[in-house]
Design an enzyme around this catalytic site. Structure first.
Site, PDB file in Angstrom:
ATOM      1  N   ASP A   1      29.910 -19.843  12.266  1.00  0.00           N
ATOM      2  CA  ASP A   1      29.045 -19.643  11.104  1.00  0.00           C
ATOM      3  C   ASP A   1      29.695 -18.660  10.133  1.00  0.00           C
ATOM      4  O   ASP A   1      29.298 -18.566   8.983  1.00  0.00           O
ATOM      5  CB  ASP A   1      27.686 -19.089  11.562  1.00  0.00           C
ATOM      6  CG  ASP A   1      26.705 -18.910  10.404  1.00  0.00           C
ATOM      7  OD1 ASP A   1      26.572 -19.858   9.595  1.00  0.00           O
ATOM      8  OD2 ASP A   1      26.067 -17.844  10.312  1.00  0.00           O
TER       9      ASP A   1
ATOM     10  N   GLU B   1      35.372 -15.228   3.316  1.00  0.00           N
ATOM     11  CA  GLU B   1      34.219 -16.066   2.934  1.00  0.00           C
ATOM     12  C   GLU B   1      34.093 -16.127   1.416  1.00  0.00           C
ATOM     13  O   GLU B   1      34.082 -15.068   0.773  1.00  0.00           O
ATOM     14  CB  GLU B   1      32.934 -15.514   3.562  1.00  0.00           C
ATOM     15  CG  GLU B   1      32.944 -15.656   5.064  1.00  0.00           C
ATOM     16  CD  GLU B   1      31.607 -15.301   5.725  1.00  0.00           C
ATOM     17  OE1 GLU B   1      30.611 -15.060   5.011  1.00  0.00           O
ATOM     18  OE2 GLU B   1      31.580 -15.268   6.964  1.00  0.00           O
TER      19      GLU B   1
ATOM     20  N   HIS C   1      27.841 -19.532   6.848  1.00  0.00           N
ATOM     21  CA  HIS C   1      27.139 -18.250   7.037  1.00  0.00           C
ATOM     22  C   HIS C   1      25.623 -18.425   6.803  1.00  0.00           C
ATOM     23  O   HIS C   1      25.036 -17.788   5.915  1.00  0.00           O
ATOM     24  CB  HIS C   1      27.708 -17.185   6.086  1.00  0.00           C
ATOM     25  CG  HIS C   1      27.425 -15.778   6.535  1.00  0.00           C
ATOM     26  ND1 HIS C   1      28.276 -14.724   6.286  1.00  0.00           N
ATOM     27  CD2 HIS C   1      26.376 -15.238   7.215  1.00  0.00           C
ATOM     28  CE1 HIS C   1      27.761 -13.604   6.775  1.00  0.00           C
ATOM     29  NE2 HIS C   1      26.593 -13.899   7.348  1.00  0.00           N
TER      30      HIS C   1
HETATM   31  N1  LIG Z   1      25.478 -15.029  10.772  1.00  0.00           N
HETATM   32  C1  LIG Z   1      24.492 -14.342  10.252  1.00  0.00           C
HETATM   33  O1  LIG Z   1      23.912 -14.731   9.254  1.00  0.00           O
HETATM   34  C2  LIG Z   1      24.046 -13.077  10.902  1.00  0.00           C
HETATM   35  C3  LIG Z   1      22.701 -12.697  10.855  1.00  0.00           C
HETATM   36  C4  LIG Z   1      22.319 -11.494  11.463  1.00  0.00           C
HETATM   37  C5  LIG Z   1      23.271 -10.712  12.086  1.00  0.00           C
HETATM   38  N2  LIG Z   1      24.568 -11.106  12.072  1.00  0.00           N
HETATM   39  C6  LIG Z   1      25.593 -10.316  12.739  1.00  0.00           C
HETATM   40  O2  LIG Z   1      25.309 -10.318  14.117  1.00  0.00           O
HETATM   41  C7  LIG Z   1      25.829  -9.142  14.713  1.00  0.00           C
HETATM   42  C8  LIG Z   1      24.777  -8.494  15.575  1.00  0.00           C
HETATM   43  O3  LIG Z   1      23.676  -8.096  14.823  1.00  0.00           O
HETATM   44  P1  LIG Z   1      22.498  -7.259  15.519  1.00  0.00           P
HETATM   45  O4  LIG Z   1      21.411  -7.160  14.534  1.00  0.00           O
HETATM   46  O5  LIG Z   1      22.229  -7.814  16.850  1.00  0.00           O
HETATM   47  O6  LIG Z   1      23.210  -5.854  15.667  1.00  0.00           O
HETATM   48  P2  LIG Z   1      22.898  -4.753  16.779  1.00  0.00           P
HETATM   49  O7  LIG Z   1      23.461  -3.502  16.230  1.00  0.00           O
HETATM   50  O8  LIG Z   1      21.475  -4.776  17.165  1.00  0.00           O
HETATM   51  O9  LIG Z   1      23.760  -5.211  18.037  1.00  0.00           O
HETATM   52  C9  LIG Z   1      25.145  -5.130  18.077  1.00  0.00           C
HETATM   53  C10 LIG Z   1      25.544  -4.835  19.506  1.00  0.00           C
HETATM   54  O10 LIG Z   1      26.973  -4.895  19.580  1.00  0.00           O
HETATM   55  C11 LIG Z   1      27.368  -3.922  20.503  1.00  0.00           C
HETATM   56  N3  LIG Z   1      28.771  -3.599  20.337  1.00  0.00           N
HETATM   57  C12 LIG Z   1      29.342  -2.706  19.496  1.00  0.00           C
HETATM   58  N4  LIG Z   1      30.667  -2.683  19.680  1.00  0.00           N
HETATM   59  C13 LIG Z   1      30.931  -3.576  20.663  1.00  0.00           C
HETATM   60  C14 LIG Z   1      32.114  -3.993  21.303  1.00  0.00           C
HETATM   61  N5  LIG Z   1      33.303  -3.472  20.974  1.00  0.00           N
HETATM   62  N6  LIG Z   1      32.018  -4.927  22.249  1.00  0.00           N
HETATM   63  C15 LIG Z   1      30.810  -5.450  22.596  1.00  0.00           C
HETATM   64  N7  LIG Z   1      29.655  -5.086  22.048  1.00  0.00           N
HETATM   65  C16 LIG Z   1      29.717  -4.158  21.077  1.00  0.00           C
HETATM   66  C17 LIG Z   1      26.446  -2.761  20.232  1.00  0.00           C
HETATM   67  O11 LIG Z   1      26.370  -1.898  21.341  1.00  0.00           O
HETATM   68  C18 LIG Z   1      25.137  -3.463  19.975  1.00  0.00           C
HETATM   69  O12 LIG Z   1      24.360  -3.538  21.151  1.00  0.00           O
HETATM   70  C19 LIG Z   1      26.321  -8.296  13.549  1.00  0.00           C
HETATM   71  O13 LIG Z   1      27.694  -8.515  13.365  1.00  0.00           O
HETATM   72  C20 LIG Z   1      25.586  -8.848  12.369  1.00  0.00           C
HETATM   73  O14 LIG Z   1      26.243  -8.593  11.174  1.00  0.00           O
HETATM   74  C21 LIG Z   1      24.969 -12.269  11.505  1.00  0.00           C
HETATM   75  O1  LIG Z   2      24.487  -9.411   8.449  1.00  0.00           O
HETATM   76  C1  LIG Z   2      23.578 -10.181   8.214  1.00  0.00           C
HETATM   77  O2  LIG Z   2      22.405  -9.813   8.072  1.00  0.00           O
HETATM   78  C2  LIG Z   2      23.865 -11.615   8.118  1.00  0.00           C
HETATM   79  O3  LIG Z   2      25.210 -11.866   8.188  1.00  0.00           O
HETATM   80  C3  LIG Z   2      23.224 -12.292   6.968  1.00  0.00           C
HETATM   81  O4  LIG Z   2      23.993 -12.224   5.823  1.00  0.00           O
HETATM   82  P1  LIG Z   2      23.425 -12.858   4.483  1.00  0.00           P
HETATM   83  O5  LIG Z   2      22.314 -12.004   4.014  1.00  0.00           O
HETATM   84  O6  LIG Z   2      24.545 -12.861   3.536  1.00  0.00           O
HETATM   85  O7  LIG Z   2      22.932 -14.239   4.822  1.00  0.00           O
END
Ligand SMILES: NC(=O)c1ccc[n+]([C@@H]2O[C@H](COP(=O)([O-])OP(=O)(O)OC[C@H]3O[C@@H](n4cnc5c(N)ncnc54)[C@H](O)[C@@H]3O)[C@@H](O)[C@H]2O)c1
Ligand SMILES: O=C(O)[C@H](O)COP(=O)(O)O
Length: 571
Positions: free
Chosen positions: A290, A295, A315
């Site tokens: 994703d 990007e 994404h």
């Molecule tokens: N694709 C999307 O649209 C989308 C949406 C939401 C979140 N995300 C991404 O998903 C990820 C997680 O988000 P979240 O809200 O769960 O964050 P979060 O902070 O709640 O969880 C992240 C976890 O990663 C762990 N971590 C940190 N360093 C690490 C390492 N070296 N190895 C393994 N684990 C490690 C932390 O301890 C934590 O528990 C982030 O990168 C966020 O940007 C992407």
């Molecule tokens: O970090 C996030 O919250 C996600 O990657 C979502 O990103 P976006 O708001 O650009 O969809």
């Protein structure tokens, strides 16, 4: 020492009337005068958030701006709201010329914001950490299922007019192991859903709690164990220097042969060139992505996107109607609070203080800033080189001092620098000025109070009021919270009791009867017939002639105005 409780009622009332304003913490000096702050929304934001923003702010929307367009606009706004598509670089903060106070990220990841530059420029960064968690987890599960059952490939095939029931035979998920990397908010929601699919779940997260994992029936394992165990690998950690390219050649060499990988976290966590090699070698049989290192990714000739063993989405993890409305509200609340000078529990580059702790700390925060202001207000021209803060608290080392320390620094530096000092940059600015800062926690007192007292001492200082210098040759002020109000309780070696706020006249005189006769004041002496200091609340600053007259009163040794012991904007 005379206490507030045993002081005559009239004096107490006078003190309370004069100084007893309700204080609140101003973290960022933002809106000037009565004008509404202006917020630039640089990416599409849920309408509920925009409507909420319009209640207190002027809102400008401008999408798909080029970097130079953003830089041109940013000096005209107090806050900027973005998603992941806008790079908020150092150049943006530079271009804002100090006006930009808050960057709101309508989502979790702040890797598109230069946090070091934000901090340097005193700009608070807030995010929306919770509202898109479930959406991201659902997208992870959607990709898991779509990849395992070849849904996108089969869909493309049927749309191309084919009825091919042999090529797209999938793999089952039930009974398989999913390895989750990053057992935080999204990772644990993915785990919950994977269990529902009948999968075993292991997780690698060096910072996760064993208890939390065990409660969900998830086994925490090492990175190598996760690589070896997973039939599916699902990535949910942030992009940091420690996770960048974590999935590179070395990890793919150890990964369970033929396993599948899903990335809904951040592109940079996987080295895309290494993934291509792993797919070619069949170490990884399929990938679902994703997020990408760049990007949008380059499309022409991109070897990853064109492969049949790779499925991709642009994404979309957070892109549900519900999540977008949720993050919009979450980020707007944080931005509006920050613009109003309140601390936000969604702050990314400042101490995060949960609301209940903040409420408890409130009078101590006012005290801390007041002590900083008081101490620096007594410094003469030669300045000072170090700040020593002592916290006496029943909590001892358990006391979280970050916020109190920041407020002391704020109190000190705001008096001596033209730079805008706030909770975000207080530590950094004091470090940049070469100030040595020491903190000591002393366990003292009983019960649940936050602090029994706290002191601020400025070293190597030449004081304009020598009685403020203690035996260790430091300007020393001490205070405590009594009846919910912050009091200055010691100046140098003299006990005082002064509800900290407004301006104060300090005199030191020989302790003899009848030399000054003022109704509201606090007097302290070292010994009978020794010396005393007197602190007098004043409404207007005495003229130089009056000051001279006071100093020439027989017995008065020195006299100074101790201006604005507490910040005048703390109301
Ligand atoms: N694709 C999307 O649209 C989308 C949406 C939401 C979140 N995300 C991404 O998903 C990820 C997680 O988000 P979240 O809200 O769960 O964050 P979060 O902070 O709640 O969880 C992240 C976890 O990663 C762990 N971590 C940190 N360093 C690490 C390492 N070296 N190895 C393994 N684990 C490690 C932390 O301890 C934590 O528990 C982030 O990168 C966020 O940007 C992407
Ligand atoms: O970090 C996030 O919250 C996600 O990657 C979502 O990103 P976006 O708001 O650009 O969809």
């Amino acid at each position: 020492m005379q206490t507030l409780a045993n002081r005559p009622c009239a004096t107490r009332r006078a003190a309370a009337a004069r100084f007893g304003r309700q204080q609140c913490v101003k973290v960022l000096a933002v809106a000037s005068g009565n004008s509404k702050p202006t917020v630039l929304v640089a990416e599409k934001l849920g309408s509920a958030g925009i409507d909420m923003l319009k209640q207190t702010c002027n809102v400008e929307t401008a999408y798909n701006m080029k970097p130079e367009e953003l830089c041109a606009k940013v000096s005209l706004v107090d806050a900027l709201i973005v998603r992941s598509g806008t790079k908020v670089t150092r150049a943006v903060f530079e271009a804002s010329k100090g006006r930009l106070k808050v960057v709101g990220r309508a989502g979790v990841g702040v890797d598109n914001v230069d946090l070091a530059a934000a901090t340097e420029y005193g700009c608070l960064v807030v995010n929306a950490p919770t509202a898109n968690t479930v959406a991201a987890a659902e997208h992870g599960i959607a990709l898991l299922c779509a990849m395992a059952r070849n849904v996108p490939q089969a869909d493309a095939s049927i749309k191309a007019g084919k009825w091919d029931r042999n090529t797209y035979v999938g793999t089952s998920m039930v009974g398989k192991t999913i390895a989750i990397y990053g057992f935080g908010k999204v990772g644990s929601e993915v785990a919950r859903r994977a269990k529902g699919l009948g999968m075993s779940v292991v997780a690698y997260d060096p910072y996760a709690s064993q208890e939390k994992a065990a409660a969900q029936g998830v086994q925490l394992v090492t990175f190598d164990e996760a690589l070896a165990a997973g039939d599916f690998h699902s990535l949910h950690m942030p992009l940091t220097p420690g996770t960048k390219n974590l999935f590179g050649d070395s990890a793919f060499a150890k990964i369970k042969k033929g396993s599948r990988i899903i990335n809904v976290a951040r592109g940079g966590v996987i080295d895309e060139a290494a993934l291509l090699r792993a797919l070619d070698a069949k170490n990884v049989s399929q990938a679902a992505l994703d997020v990408f290192m760049e990007e949008p990714p380059k499309f022409e000739g991109n070897p990853l996107i064109g492969r049949p063993d790779v499925i991709c989405t642009p994404h979309l993890g957070a892109s549900t109607t519900e999540a977008q409305e949720g993050v919009a509200i979450e980020v707007v609340e944080a931005v509006v609070d920050a613009l109003a000078g309140k601390l936000s529990s969604n702050a990314v580059n400042a101490p995060m203080v949960p609301p209940e702790i903040l409420k408890e700390l409130q009078p101590y925060i006012v005290l801390a800033e007041g002590l900083g202001k008081a101490a620096v207000g007594l410094v003469k021209d030669s300045g000072f080189t170090d700040i020593a803060i002592t916290y006496s608290s029943p909590r001892g080392d358990d006391l979280d001092t970050r916020l109190l320390r920041a407020m002391v620094i704020k109190g000190v530096l705001e008096e001596i620098t033209t730079a805008k000092v706030n909770l975000v940059n207080a530590d950094l600015l004091s470090k940049n000025r070469g100030l040595k800062l020491t903190e000591v926690n002393v366990r003292s007192g009983e019960g649940s109070e936050v602090l029994s007292s706290m002191s601020v001492a400025l070293g190597t200082a030449d004081s304009k009021f020598s009685a403020a210098v203690d035996k260790t040759k430091r300007i020393y002020v001490e205070g405590k919270v009594m009846n919910g109000q912050p009091f200055l309780t010691k100046i140098g070696n003299f006990d005082v009791e002064l509800l900290v706020s407004g301006s104060v006249l300090l005199t030191r005189q020989r302790d003899q009867p009848g030399i000054v006769n003022i109704s509201f004041m606090t007097v302290s002496r070292t010994a009978k017939d020794g010396e005393a200091i007197m602190a007098i609340g004043i409404d207007t600053e005495p003229s130089p002639a009056t000051m001279e007259a006071i100093t020439s009163v027989p017995g008065v040794v020195e006299c100074t105005i101790f201006k604005e012991v507490l910040p005048s904007n703390s109301n």
